[in-house]
Design a protein around this motif. Structure first.
Motif, PDB file in Angstrom:
ATOM      1  N   CYS A 217       0.830  -1.213   0.000  1.00 33.86           N
ATOM      2  CA  CYS A 217       0.000   0.000   0.000  1.00 33.86           C
ATOM      3  C   CYS A 217       0.862   1.259   0.000  1.00 33.86           C
ATOM      4  O   CYS A 217       0.657   2.174  -0.804  1.00 33.86           O
ATOM      5  CB  CYS A 217      -0.924  -0.020   1.217  1.00 33.86           C
ATOM      6  SG  CYS A 217      -1.891   1.489   1.445  1.00 33.86           S
TER       7      CYS A 217
ATOM      8  N   LYS B 159       2.936   1.635  -3.300  1.00 33.61           N
ATOM      9  CA  LYS B 159       2.076   2.063  -4.409  1.00 33.61           C
ATOM     10  C   LYS B 159       1.779   3.556  -4.311  1.00 33.61           C
ATOM     11  O   LYS B 159       1.822   4.284  -5.309  1.00 33.61           O
ATOM     12  CB  LYS B 159       0.767   1.257  -4.391  1.00 33.61           C
ATOM     13  CG  LYS B 159      -0.185   1.618  -5.522  1.00 33.61           C
ATOM     14  CD  LYS B 159      -1.450   0.762  -5.448  1.00 33.61           C
ATOM     15  CE  LYS B 159      -2.424   1.138  -6.564  1.00 33.61           C
ATOM     16  NZ  LYS B 159      -3.666   0.319  -6.488  1.00 33.61           N
ATOM     17  N   TYR B 160       1.501   4.023  -3.108  1.00 33.98           N
ATOM     18  CA  TYR B 160       1.182   5.436  -2.891  1.00 33.98           C
ATOM     19  C   TYR B 160       2.409   6.303  -3.173  1.00 33.98           C
ATOM     20  O   TYR B 160       2.315   7.354  -3.829  1.00 33.98           O
ATOM     21  CB  TYR B 160       0.694   5.650  -1.458  1.00 33.98           C
ATOM     22  CG  TYR B 160       0.093   7.006  -1.206  1.00 33.98           C
ATOM     23  CD1 TYR B 160      -1.243   7.255  -1.507  1.00 33.98           C
ATOM     24  CD2 TYR B 160       0.854   8.033  -0.659  1.00 33.98           C
ATOM     25  CE1 TYR B 160      -1.807   8.510  -1.268  1.00 33.98           C
ATOM     26  CE2 TYR B 160       0.303   9.281  -0.421  1.00 33.98           C
ATOM     27  CZ  TYR B 160      -1.033   9.517  -0.720  1.00 33.98           C
ATOM     28  OH  TYR B 160      -1.577  10.761  -0.489  1.00 33.98           O
TER      29      TYR B 160
ATOM     30  N   ARG C 104       3.096   6.488  -6.880  1.00 34.93           N
ATOM     31  CA  ARG C 104       2.092   7.314  -7.555  1.00 34.93           C
ATOM     32  C   ARG C 104       2.445   8.792  -7.428  1.00 34.93           C
ATOM     33  O   ARG C 104       2.371   9.545  -8.402  1.00 34.93           O
ATOM     34  CB  ARG C 104       0.696   7.049  -6.964  1.00 34.93           C
ATOM     35  CG  ARG C 104      -0.433   7.690  -7.764  1.00 34.93           C
ATOM     36  CD  ARG C 104      -1.774   7.272  -7.197  1.00 34.93           C
ATOM     37  NE  ARG C 104      -2.069   8.004  -5.974  1.00 34.93           N
ATOM     38  CZ  ARG C 104      -3.055   7.681  -5.134  1.00 34.93           C
ATOM     39  NH1 ARG C 104      -3.778   6.593  -5.360  1.00 34.93           N
ATOM     40  NH2 ARG C 104      -3.291   8.405  -4.072  1.00 34.93           N
TER      41      ARG C 104
END
Length: 255
Positions: A84, A87-88, A91
């Motif tokens: 999580c 991925k953040y 991004r």
């Protein structure tokens, strides 16, 4: 939490980021911002009374979050949590990198790179970063410092990877680096790829060529991984890391 002890001021940016993420309902990433702050704080100073009290309060917040979200695997499972946060972080980094390469400069772009750098730091909660993430972390922090300096001096930023004198913006002396990072942190609270060069490999003789082709599958996989790291480093003009990985690759293939 704003009453961070002076001895623990290094963790304040991560706690500020956690508060900002709370407002966006990013429970997982905010949780690990605080967990990293506790881990970092314990390394810095866990014995001074004010530091000890503060860190205990942070740990209480983490326990409260676990109780509040009993079914949230991102904070109860490190494996899910790592995916999580990574991925953040990617991004945020990818968006900042895209805007930078398109010369869409703004103070928000500085904040994006700065935030990405903090998030890559936070991934240390889960162990040592991969070389690819280390490269991105270093690049994000250098970019944030460079862009911030451009805004301060009125200089027009150069889009894309840092080269020449601009590449050294992230390698200033410690005092100026800390000042620059503090400026970016305060703002955050309130607010063409390089041309690749190729060379042809010359084999001394047929036997050398045969030896190069007779490596095991395991060695080949490791070599491919090192080449991938080198390619990623070159994408962000980190020449020294690229050379290091390619030299390791050659050594691996020759042995």
């Amino acid at each position: 939490m704003t009453n961070v002890p002076e001895a623990l001021k290094q963790i304040k940016p991560y706690l500020t980021l956690a508060s900002q993420l709370d407002q966006k309902n990013e429970v997982c990433v905010g949780y690990y911002c605080r967990l990293y702050s506790v881990q970092k704080g314990m390394e810095i100073n866990k014995s001074a009374p004010d530091c000890k009290k503060f860190l205990i309060q942070l740990m209480d917040i983490l326990e409260a979050l676990k109780k509040k979200y009993p079914n949230d695997e991102t904070i109860h499972s490190e494996m899910v949590g790592q995916a999580c946060v990574e991925k953040y972080a990617l991004r945020i980094f990818d968006k900042a990198d895209e805007d930078d390469r398109q010369a869409l400069f703004s103070k928000n772009l500085v904040k994006q790179f700065y935030t990405a750098g903090l998030l890559f730091d936070i991934l240390n909660c889960f162990g040592e970063l991969s070389e690819d993430l280390v490269i991105k972390k270093q690049y994000a922090k250098r970019k944030a410092m460079y862009l911030n300096k451009c805004f301060q001096t009125g200089e027009t930023p150069i889009p894309g990877p840092l080269v020449g004198e601009n590449f050294r913006e992230g390698f200033e002396d410690d005092d100026s680096k800390q000042t620059n990072e503090q400026d970016i942190s305060n703002q955050a609270i309130h607010s063409n790829q390089p041309e690749a060069t190729t060379s042809k490999t010359n084999y001394d003789n047929y036997e050398d060529h045969q030896a190069a082709c007779s490596v095991t599958v395991e060695v080949m996989q490791k070599a491919q991984k090192l080449c991938k790291y080198a390619q990623s480093a070159l994408q962000y003009d980190d020449v020294s890391t690229a050379i290091k990985n390619l030299e390791e690759c050659l050594t691996l293939l020759k042995n």
